[in-house]
Design a protein around this motif. Structure first.
Motif, PDB file in Angstrom:
ATOM      1  N   LEU A 222       2.583 -24.182 -13.687  1.00  0.00           N
ATOM      2  CA  LEU A 222       2.374 -24.585 -12.293  1.00  0.00           C
ATOM      3  C   LEU A 222       0.927 -24.354 -11.869  1.00  0.00           C
ATOM      4  N   ASP A 223       0.336 -23.267 -12.344  1.00  0.00           N
ATOM      5  CA  ASP A 223      -1.071 -22.989 -12.034  1.00  0.00           C
ATOM      6  C   ASP A 223      -1.995 -24.034 -12.654  1.00  0.00           C
ATOM      7  N   SER A 224      -1.589 -24.582 -13.791  1.00  0.00           N
ATOM      8  CA  SER A 224      -2.424 -25.556 -14.512  1.00  0.00           C
ATOM      9  C   SER A 224      -2.011 -26.995 -14.219  1.00  0.00           C
ATOM     10  N   LYS A 225      -1.059 -27.171 -13.332  1.00  0.00           N
ATOM     11  CA  LYS A 225      -0.462 -28.488 -13.086  1.00  0.00           C
ATOM     12  C   LYS A 225      -1.499 -29.565 -12.763  1.00  0.00           C
ATOM     13  N   TYR A 226      -2.378 -29.291 -11.817  1.00  0.00           N
ATOM     14  CA  TYR A 226      -3.322 -30.321 -11.367  1.00  0.00           C
ATOM     15  C   TYR A 226      -4.472 -30.521 -12.363  1.00  0.00           C
ATOM     16  N   LYS A 227      -4.795 -29.470 -13.112  1.00  0.00           N
ATOM     17  CA  LYS A 227      -5.790 -29.615 -14.172  1.00  0.00           C
ATOM     18  C   LYS A 227      -5.249 -30.533 -15.267  1.00  0.00           C
ATOM     19  N   MET A 228      -3.964 -30.386 -15.558  1.00  0.00           N
ATOM     20  CA  MET A 228      -3.344 -31.253 -16.561  1.00  0.00           C
ATOM     21  C   MET A 228      -3.278 -32.697 -16.080  1.00  0.00           C
TER      22      MET A 228
END
Length: 492
Positions: A479-485
């Motif tokens: 979830l913390d990396s969601k937008y980076k992905m």
């Protein structure tokens, strides 16, 4: 358009690529490997003449080397097929401009002459040729012999492109080249056809009479022409726009409903695996993984090596977990943005993939039971390794997936395809394979075999007991990396 314009376009594409800064680590790693091979070939080239003189004192070093050139060519062919890719630039925008297709194709083919694989032999054969000249071999003969080596190198280069063009669309496309190379090796080994002698005689003939250099040059020209015609026939705008019609066998997958709220995600994963070329390869690799133990277990020298038992057990029972899990969530990169816009629980999404991997470990353990033929210790090692894969490696590989930023084309061939591979896939191999083998091997060595098994099982049980906490922790990482992905998978 002149050559310098093509080069200028490629240089700009390289620097302006959205993935340039994200791939710096991989580029540095590739440079390191390139330097390693260069130094290795250079050392081999310098020491080759004295080594042949030492081990074959009654033979001419050049004649001895010629007798082994068949194996060098065979190895070069295999290495190129798996590692060297066609030097294709982004030519589609150029097809709308008034540029002759012949020029574009000629550029692509000529660019391949500057491949690293064509330069690498220089670091071995130049020092060897210098040693020949120092030891009184005729200059003209040595020069033409060296020229023959380089011409054959280019022949293998263009032959690889022809093989690539005919096999890239096929499933398990590496099997034909393996069978071809294996057949040549077998025919030579059992002296049905002595290819090593034929190649040796050919190079000796060129050394004695330089006029014979025309034969490999003519073969090289012929292969260039064949490559030119193949690439030119594919250089059309609409060649990549044709929709491929495929018959899809629908399946309700009713059995997945017993897994509750993760069933829809499991169905999507199973359909993704079966309907797309690259993820489907993870299923075919199960056969390779299952047979991997036959490389070690029948060999008496590994009978007293518990570390090998641990390593092979992890690999055999975890082959799907490793190959499928290392690209979570990149398998869904093509529609990841759409997936994340839906009202779904990320924990369910991850649990479905976790369940799929665990089922694969159990199935692979059951299928590996016949290895008990080689001893109960092997079956026990596989059982302990399966526990470790379920309770430790499954979480390790899912945690590593939260750092995946590489998009994957599901329809690309799978054999030695490094698309989607980043630094994560290299680093994660340490806790996945080396750590459990070390735990098992060291414990078995300093205590006994049974305690080594117990150490792996306890590690696995600890992970199983902490399942809920670990899944929540990993879910939060995603979830913390969601937008980076989302941003990374949106890049071309």
């Amino acid at each position: 358009m002149k050559l310098k314009h093509f080069l200028n376009l490629e240089w700009k594409q390289f620097l302006r690529s959205a993935s340039f800064n994200k791939s710096i680590g991989i580029k540095i790693l590739m440079i390191f490997f390139a330097l390693y091979f260069i130094v290795s070939f250079l050392i081999m080239g310098i020491g080759l003449y004295p080594a042949l003189k030492k081990f074959f004192p009654d033979q001419d070093p050049l004649a001895t080397l010629n007798s082994y050139l068949f194996f060098y060519i065979l190895a070069d062919m295999l290495m190129r097929f798996f590692l060297q890719k066609l030097p294709v630039m982004s030519v589609k925008p150029l097809l709308t401009l008034p540029i002759k297709r012949n020029k574009v194709v000629h550029y692509v083919l000529r660019k391949s002459a500057f491949s690293f694989f064509n330069w690498l032999p220089l670091f071995a054969f130049v020092p060897f040729s210098i040693m020949l000249l120092i030891n009184g071999y005729p200059t003209i003969s040595v020069l033409f012999w060296f020229l023959a080596i380089m011409v054959v190198t280019l022949i293998v280069n263009f032959l690889n492109f022809i093989i690539e063009s005919f096999s890239s669309e096929k499933e398990l496309s590496f099997l034909p080249i393996i069978l071809f190379a294996g057949s040549l090796f077998a025919l030579n080994h059992f002296e049905v056809i002595s290819f090593s002698e034929l190649i040796a005689n050919a190079f000796t003939a060129i050394y004695n009479n330089p006029i014979f250099i025309l034969v490999p040059i003519l073969i090289l020209i012929a292969l260039y022409i064949v490559n030119f015609k193949i690439l030119k026939s594919k250089l059309y705008l609409d060649s990549s726009l044709k929709s491929k019609v495929a018959v899809v066998n629908a399946s309700s997958m009713e059995w997945t409903k017993r897994f509750g709220d993760i069933a829809p995600f499991m169905q999507l994963d199973l359909k993704l695996i079966w309907r797309n070329k690259r993820p489907r390869s993870t299923v075919f690799l199960l056969i390779f993984g299952l047979l991997y133990g036959l490389v070690f277990y029948p060999n008496p020298q590994f009978a007293d090596s518990p570390m090998i038992f641990g390593f092979v057990g992890i690999f055999v029972t975890g082959i799907f977990l490793i190959n499928f899990g290392q690209f979570i969530p990149a398998w869904d990169s093509g529609y990841y943005k759409m997936l994340m816009s839906q009202n779904i629980k990320y924990e369910q999404y991850l649990k479905s993939k976790y369940t799929l991997m665990i089922l694969s470990v159990i199935i692979m353990f059951v299928l590996s039971v016949p290895y008990v033929y080689f001893g109960w210790k092997i079956l026990a090692a596989h059982f302990a390794a399966a526990f470790y894969n379920i309770g430790v490696n499954s979480y390790v590989i899912m945690f590593g997936g939260s750092y995946n930023r590489k998009k994957i084309d599901l329809n690309q061939r799978a054999a030695f395809n490094y698309q989607g591979t980043g630094a994560v896939q290299w680093i994660i191999g340490i806790p996945l394979m080396i750590l459990p083998a070390a735990i098992f091997g060291l414990t078995a060595f300093f205590v006994n075999f049974e305690v080594g098994l117990l150490a792996l099982i306890l590690c696995g049980l600890t992970g199983i007991i902490l399942h809920k906490k670990l899944i929540k922790f990993i879910t939060q990482k995603y979830l913390d990396s969601k937008y980076k992905m989302i941003d990374a998978f949106s890049q071309d």
